[in-house]
Structure formats: structure tokens, C-alpha cells
Design a protein around this motif. Structure first.
Motif, PDB file in Angstrom:
ATOM      1  N   SER B  30       0.849  -1.185   0.000  1.00 16.00           N
ATOM      2  CA  SER B  30       0.000   0.000   0.000  1.00 16.00           C
ATOM      3  C   SER B  30       0.882   1.230   0.000  1.00 16.00           C
ATOM      4  O   SER B  30       1.608   1.452   0.971  1.00 16.00           O
ATOM      5  CB  SER B  30      -0.898   0.018   1.241  1.00 16.00           C
ATOM      6  N   CYS B  97     -11.108   3.025   1.233  1.00 13.31           N
ATOM      7  CA  CYS B  97      -9.895   3.823   1.346  1.00 13.31           C
ATOM      8  C   CYS B  97      -8.718   2.852   1.494  1.00 13.31           C
ATOM      9  O   CYS B  97      -8.922   1.642   1.598  1.00 13.31           O
ATOM     10  CB  CYS B  97      -9.972   4.773   2.544  1.00 13.31           C
ATOM     11  N   MET B  98      -7.498   3.380   1.484  1.00 11.36           N
ATOM     12  CA  MET B  98      -6.326   2.501   1.507  1.00 11.36           C
ATOM     13  C   MET B  98      -6.272   1.694   2.812  1.00 11.36           C
ATOM     14  O   MET B  98      -5.869   0.531   2.819  1.00 11.36           O
ATOM     15  CB  MET B  98      -5.048   3.323   1.340  1.00 11.36           C
ATOM     16  N   TYR B  99      -6.721   2.302   3.892  1.00 12.55           N
ATOM     17  CA  TYR B  99      -6.716   1.618   5.193  1.00 12.55           C
ATOM     18  C   TYR B  99      -7.670   0.417   5.171  1.00 12.55           C
ATOM     19  O   TYR B  99      -7.297  -0.699   5.532  1.00 12.55           O
ATOM     20  CB  TYR B  99      -7.104   2.603   6.298  1.00 12.55           C
ATOM     21  N   THR B 100      -8.899   0.649   4.735  1.00 14.69           N
ATOM     22  CA  THR B 100      -9.893  -0.426   4.725  1.00 14.69           C
ATOM     23  C   THR B 100      -9.507  -1.522   3.728  1.00 14.69           C
ATOM     24  O   THR B 100      -9.636  -2.713   4.023  1.00 14.69           O
ATOM     25  CB  THR B 100     -11.291   0.145   4.399  1.00 14.69           C
ATOM     26  N   SER B 102      -6.503  -2.340   2.735  1.00 18.59           N
ATOM     27  CA  SER B 102      -5.389  -3.100   3.316  1.00 18.59           C
ATOM     28  C   SER B 102      -5.912  -4.010   4.422  1.00 18.59           C
ATOM     29  O   SER B 102      -5.554  -5.193   4.489  1.00 18.59           O
ATOM     30  CB  SER B 102      -4.342  -2.154   3.911  1.00 18.59           C
ATOM     31  N   GLY B 103      -6.759  -3.451   5.278  1.00 22.36           N
ATOM     32  CA  GLY B 103      -7.300  -4.205   6.413  1.00 22.36           C
ATOM     33  C   GLY B 103      -8.061  -5.440   5.973  1.00 22.36           C
ATOM     34  O   GLY B 103      -7.837  -6.536   6.492  1.00 22.36           O
ATOM     35  N   ARG B 104      -8.939  -5.270   5.007  1.00 19.77           N
ATOM     36  CA  ARG B 104      -9.750  -6.405   4.546  1.00 19.77           C
ATOM     37  C   ARG B 104      -8.898  -7.496   3.909  1.00 19.77           C
ATOM     38  O   ARG B 104      -9.115  -8.681   4.142  1.00 19.77           O
ATOM     39  CB  ARG B 104     -10.782  -5.926   3.521  1.00 19.77           C
TER      40      ARG B 104
END
Lengths: 145, 116, 110
Positions: B30, B97-100, B102-104
Motif C-alpha cells: 500500500s 480507502c487505503m486503510y480499509t 489493506s485491512g480487509r
């Protein structure tokens, strides 16, 4: 590893400052050339990354430049000369994280202060020479074995 | 992880092709900083980014990135899509978003690129 | 979750504002683009980034972020740390890449 190289192969690409639309084209073509010559993919990747970073530096900072390559059985030598602002303090510029890139360059994903360190990391021999107000020349050698 | 699985996890749309190419993604990166992509890449990677210009495609090609996911529903212009088609790099666009994103994917078992 | 808990679980290196670790984290945001963070990050988000430019401190301060995690073993210039200390912004560093840090925080905040 047998490479399809007899003697030396050389050539050059013209680079135009600020031209983000075609930025990376020279490195891509050089990568293709090395692939066709049968160079090992790990070596190609290193050469491609080093060349691409050097090419991007010209696009970002200089008015124009030239990328010259020289390929033999043993190695590829890449020389990138630009007509740019030059670098005042080379040892500072070589420090990872140091960058003089303006904000618009950072907003395009460049200017992380990793370009020169990336070039050095991926070459077996790296040298840089710069004159403020005239330009910068980077020379990199990547051995094939 | 296949492209189709990734697209389902991220509710992403495939931009470059009509069918999912058969690509096996082994790890993800990411980043918006292209030098970091060049620095940290490992083969068979997925790039998750917020930038959509043609030089992102060229960075991916040089780094050996196999697929790019654009976050926040960002859509590249036609020249970027055309370049990606030429380079055989499938493009996806996700509302995450990049956070979600990456998280998923991390939750689903995809590892990050190794720091070298 | 408190920032201190995150520091412990991810083994983050606390570079600045050690007194600010009791803040409650509401969410997280990953980006290397300052304009993106200005537009899209939320108050009390923890910001995960590779960006080490001096302006990250101002962005974190203006947006009221819980702190900044700088990933990938990136060195942070002394002037950035000094500014962060002045502005009371916690800067934390890790060798882990952004994807993994985001992934781990995502699991903790769920």
C-alpha cells in the motif's frame, strides 16, 4: 548463462523535463532490450529500477537530459546526464529521506528522498557528479554475474 | 489469492478487462510514493494506491507489480487504462480507502511485501 | 483503543510526544499524499505513511490526528522530530510496511 551479445550494444534516449505522460518509457524500452538479450530477471529488475529512478529525476528536476546505455557480455553501464539545476550538497542528497522536491511532485508520488539511494542500492558501481546551475551526471554499472 | 477474490473482498470493479485474468497474487503493498514501490516490491505483488497517472503503471511494470487497485473509487483516464492494457497489468477500482482495503485483504490472509 | 496499546502491540518506536500516548484512537488512515489526508482523514485517526516531509506535522496538527506511524524503516529528519515535539504530535516508527500495519490495526479496531 549465455547472452546473445557480441561486442557491445549501445544507444541513447532523449529525456524531456516535466513530461510525466511518457516518463519511464526509456527505462521500459531498456528493460525490454535486456529481456531480449537473455539477461537474468533479477539483474533486469535492478537495472530497470536504477534507470527508472534516474529517468524520473530528469523528468522532475531538469529541463532535458540524455540516457545512454552500453551493454557488454559482462555488464550494463547507464549514464544519465541532465541540464538541470544541479545538486548543491551531494552527500545530503544521498541521504535517504532527503528531498528538495516541491509539493506538486510529492503529490504525484515522487520526492520521497529515495531516488538516489535506490539507484545506488541497485547498482554495483554508482557515481554522481553535479555542477550547480549546469546539471548532473549519474553513472551506474550493473554486472551480469 | 486470485483477482476475482480480491475484487469481491474490496467490492472492486475491474477496469481493464471484461473477465478476470488468471493471476495469483501473493502479497500486497500500500503506497502512494512510487520510489517506495520500487524499493519494497516483491514479485507477484498487488499495489494499492491513490494515484492513477500513467507513471504509476510504468512504476508497476518496472517493479514487477502484477495488479493495481485504485482506492476511493478513483478512475484513471483513458491513456492510463490503455497503457495498463498494453503492459498486461489489470486495474481495479474500489470504494474502500487505503486503510480499509489493506485491512480487509490482510484479514483475508494476504501478507504484506517483505521489507528488504 | 489508546495509542499506548497500539505502541505496545505493534512494537512501535516512539520518537516524539511521549506524553501523548493516552489519546483514544478513533480510526486509521493510510496515505502518502498530504492533500488526501487533509481531505479525507478523520479527527483522532492514526495516520500510517511513508511520507516524512516536514509538512506531515502541520497536517496532523490541523486535522487533529492521534499521531503518525512512519512505516518501512524510513529515517525521519531531525527538524521533523523537533517540529512534532513542539506541536505535540506523536511520531512512531516501525520497520513494517504500511499494508501490514494497516492490516493489524484494522483487526484491533474492529
Amino acid at each position: 548463462m549465455a547472452l546473445n551479445i557480441s561486442g557491445a550494444i549501445e544507444g541513447s534516449f532523449q529525456l524531456i523535463g516535466g513530461n510525466f505522460a511518457t516518463a519511464g518509457e526509456a527505462s521500459t524500452q531498456l528493460k525490454l532490450k535486456l529481456t531480449n538479450l537473455g539477461v537474468h530477471e533479477d539483474i533486469i529488475r535492478r537495472a530497470a529500477i536504477a534507470t527508472f529512478e534516474a529517468e524520473m529525476n530528469v523528468i522532475i528536476y531538469a529541463a532535458a537530459g540524455r540516457l545512454h546505455y552500453y551493454i557488454t557480455q559482462q555488464s550494463i553501464k547507464i549514464r544519465v546526464e541532465d541540464m538541470g539545476p544541479g545538486i548543491e550538497d551531494i552527500s545530503l542528497a544521498m541521504q535517504e529521506g532527503y528531498s528538495t522536491a516541491p509539493e506538486w511532485v510529492r503529490e504525484m508520488g515522487w520526492g520521497a528522498g529515495m531516488g538516489l539511494p535506490n539507484m545506488k542500492k541497485n547498482s554495483d558501481k554508482f557515481s554522481i557528479d553535479s555542477v550547480v546551475g549546469e546539471g548532473t551526471t549519474v553513472e551506474m554499472v550493473i554486472n551480469f554475474s | 489469492m486470485t483477482l476475482k477474490e480480491i475484487a469481491e473482498i474490496l467490492n472492486a470493479a475491474l477496469i481493464t478487462d471484461s473477465e478476470y485474468p488468471d493471476i495469483n497474487i501473493q502479497n500486497a503493498c500500500s503506497a502512494d510514493m512510487m520510489s517506495a514501490v520500487l524499493y519494497y516490491h516483491t514479485p507477484n505483488s498487488l499495489l494499492i494506491t491513490g494515484l492513477t497517472q500513467p507513471h504509476v503503471i510504468r512504476t508497476a511494470e518496472i517493479a514487477g507489480i502484477k495488479t493495481i487497485v485504485f482506492v476511493l473509487n478513483k478512475k484513471p483516464d483513458d491513456s492510463t487504462i490503455e497503457l495498463a492494457r498494453q503492459k498486461n497489468i489489470p486495474l481495479l477500482s474500489t470504494p474502500c480507502c487505503m486503510y480499509t482495503a489493506s485491512g480487509r485483504l490482510y484479514q483475508a490472509g494476504l501478507p504484506g511485501c517483505l521489507n528488504k | 483503543m489508546k495509542l499506548s496499546e497500539l505502541v505496545e502491540k505493534l512494537a512501535l518506536d516512539v520518537k516524539t510526544f511521549k506524553d501523548g500516548l493516552q489519546i483514544e484512537i478513533k480510526g486509521a488512515y493510510v496515505s502518502d499524499l498530504l492533500s488526501d489526508v487533509m481531505a479525507n482523514a478523520g479527527k483522532c485517526d492514526i495516520w500510517i505513511t511513508l511520507q516524512t516531509h516536514l509538512n506531515i506535522v502541520a497536517v496532523a496538527s490541523m486535522k487533529g490526528l492521534a499521531g503518525i506511524i512512519i512505516v518501512g524503516n524510513r529515517p525521519v529528519q531531525e527538524e521533523v522530530l523537533k517540529k512534532a515535539e513542539e506541536e505535540k504530535i506523536a511520531i512512531l516508527t516501525t520497520p513494517k510496511p504500511a499494508f501490514e500495519v494497516a492490516g493489524k490495526i484494522y483487526q484491533m479496531l474492529k
